[in-house]
Motif scaffolding. Structure first.
Motif: not given
Ligand SMILES: Nc1nc2c(ncn2[C@@H]2O[C@H](COP(=O)(O)OP(=O)(O)OP(=O)(O)O)[C@@H](O)[C@H]2O)c(=O)[nH]1
Ligand SMILES: [Mg+2]
Length: 461
Positions: A189-195, A214-216, A24-31
């Motif tokens: 999901x495409x809007x996963x981070x925003x949600x 952050x969302x914007x 999850x951290x990898x995906x949220x940080x795109x790292x």
């Protein structure tokens, strides 16, 4: 500004071992390089943090923690910490636990998690949604809840057919956890981070401005990335459409020129693939040459093989094969390349008027002396299809994904059959627009304009 408005929001990512916290951290940080991810339990042994900033201002700090393993025993132990006549609340009991010796011995890993959650504003509780709701998970939640911090359950593995989302929703509601987000870290999901961030803003009203920023910002970055990607593909196509090789009429240099052109186009496509992977912050091996059949032997003869083109549904037109049968267009068949006059004559003999029309004037004028070799329409279509397919795969991919991208036969009709976009037809007439030609003049305003136009077409379709 108040202190809370400027300080980064701290989140502890907690949960059972092997549920995908580090992923999850990898995906949220795109790292893709964050921490260590493995199918074995107890991979993460220490707390490790990552910070998300916008314009140099730190907005969010995410802390990866070791997985919980023995929550049942820990809960028993905690419940026995109250002295006779005492009933401690959760945080007070945890404070006593953390001061004691067991926090450095038997429950050392658990203590790291609880310390981090106590030091954070909230916790993301990651769940493997394929698992049944076992007692150990309930006890885990009871221990974590005693930190007195808001917990947001994150359902991971929700793309799996074995997922048990309804069971988890019910169990979490019974524990008083009604907000929940679904977030598969491999295929988010495409809007996963925003949600996810919006749900957090509901739990932590103070942090709303930071989360909204952050969302914007992420939305804006996604747009910019998509536009840059379209431009990269557009440049590839213009480079290839404008590419030409002049060849003397004897046959040996002709063969050499075909090889040379093929090699140049292949190398150019590989460059585009690498640029796209880099733009989306993936590793170069994430679209492995085997899966995305590329060149230098890596794509084999695929790109120029009429069979591949047919398989992909790119129409090469009956005339080409017929022309080849007539004898003069063999190179055309083999190469998927329009080979100057010889091929042209063959194509006309075989009735490939389409081919004749695209190259007629220019090539007929050169029947004596030099001939020109250019990249065929069908090859340009194939290049466009592949790159756009890669782009869709990259946009849907989480940075926790471990497998490499597999590209199926493209389904897109527009590029397969329709006429080529104007920009590419224009590029045909401008050899100086191609990086693959000598004397390229890449900064010409008209080239830039056509690249932008084509990029718009790529984004729209
Ligand atoms: N298919 C799929 N696999 C996932 C997902 N999230 C994690 N995985 C896999 O699950 C395994 C465990 O992932 P990790 O991120 O190491 O899990 P963890 O919770 O950090 O594990 P520990 O550090 O050992 O507690 C790895 O093999 C991941 O590739 C997901 O959303 N979908
Ligand atoms: Mg981990």
């Amino acid at each position: 500004m108040t202190e809370t408005a400027t300080r980064a929001l701290k989140l502890a990512v907690v949960g059972h071992t092997n549920v995908g916290k580090t992923s999850l951290l990898r995906t949220l940080t795109r790292d893709v390089g964050f921490g260590e991810v493995s199918h074995r339990p107890s991979t993460t042994r220490h707390v490790e943090g990552a910070r998300l900033s916008v314009d140099g201002e730190a907005l969010l700090e995410l802390y990866d923690t070791p997985g919980l393993e023995d929550a049942i025993a820990l809960l028993d132990y905690l419940e026995r910490l109250d002295r006779p006549g005492e009933r401690l609340d959760g945080p007070a009991r945890l404070a006593r636990f953390l001061e004691g010796s067991e926090a450095r011995q038997r429950f050392e890993q658990e203590a790291k998690v609880l310390r981090q959650l106590l030091a954070s504003d909230a916790g993301l509780y990651v769940i493997d949604a394929r698992e049944p709701v076992l007692a150990k998970y309930r006890d885990e939640l009871a221990v974590l809840a005693s930190c007195g911090k808001p917990l947001l359950p994150v359902l991971n593995f929700v793309s799996s057919p074995q997922q048990r989302e309804p069971d988890w929703r019910e169990a979490l509601a019974r524990l008083g956890l009604h907000a929940l987000v679904r977030f598969d870290s491999v295929a988010p999901p495409e809007d996963g981070e925003r949600r996810l961030y919006e749900s957090l803003a509901l739990l932590l009203e103070d942090s709303r401005p930071r989360l909204e920023r952050l969302i914007a910002d992420q939305q804006a970055q996604r747009q910019v990335r998509r536009q840059s990607a379209a431009r990269l593909i557009s440049e590839l196509l213009v480079d290839c459409a404008a590419c030409r090789r002049s060849v003397a009429t004897t046959s040996d240099p002709m063969q050499a020129a075909i090889q040379d052109l093929r090699a140049a186009v292949r190398k150019r496509e590989q460059r585009c693939v690498e640029a796209l992977l880099t733009l989306y912050a993936f590793r170069l091996e994430d679209a492995s040459p085997g899966d995305l059949p590329l060149l230098d032997g890596r794509w084999g003869d695929d790109l120029f093989n009429p069979e591949t083109l047919k398989l992909l549904g790119v129409r090469v037109g009956g005339g080409i094969a017929a022309g080849a049968a007539a004898g003069a267009g063999v190179d055309l068949l083999v190469g998927g390349i329009t080979l100057g006059a010889a091929a042209l004559v063959g194509a006309i003999a075989g009735g490939a008027l389409q081919t004749a029309r695209s190259y007629g004037g220019r090539l007929l004028g050169k029947i004596k002396g030099q001939r020109e070799l250019t990249v065929d329409d069908a090859v340009l279509r194939l290049l466009a299809l592949r790159q756009r397919q890669l782009l869709s795969a990259l946009e849907a991919r989480g940075h926790a994904a471990m497998d490499s991208i597999k590209l199926d036969a493209p389904q897109d009709k527009n590029w397969r059959e329709g006429k080529l976009p104007d920009a590419l037809r224009k590029a045909r007439a401008h050899p100086q627009w191609s990086l693959l030609n000598p004397h390229a003049r890449l900064n010409q305003a008209e080239r830039q304009e056509q690249i932008e136009r084509l990029a718009e077409v790529i984004i729209r379709t």
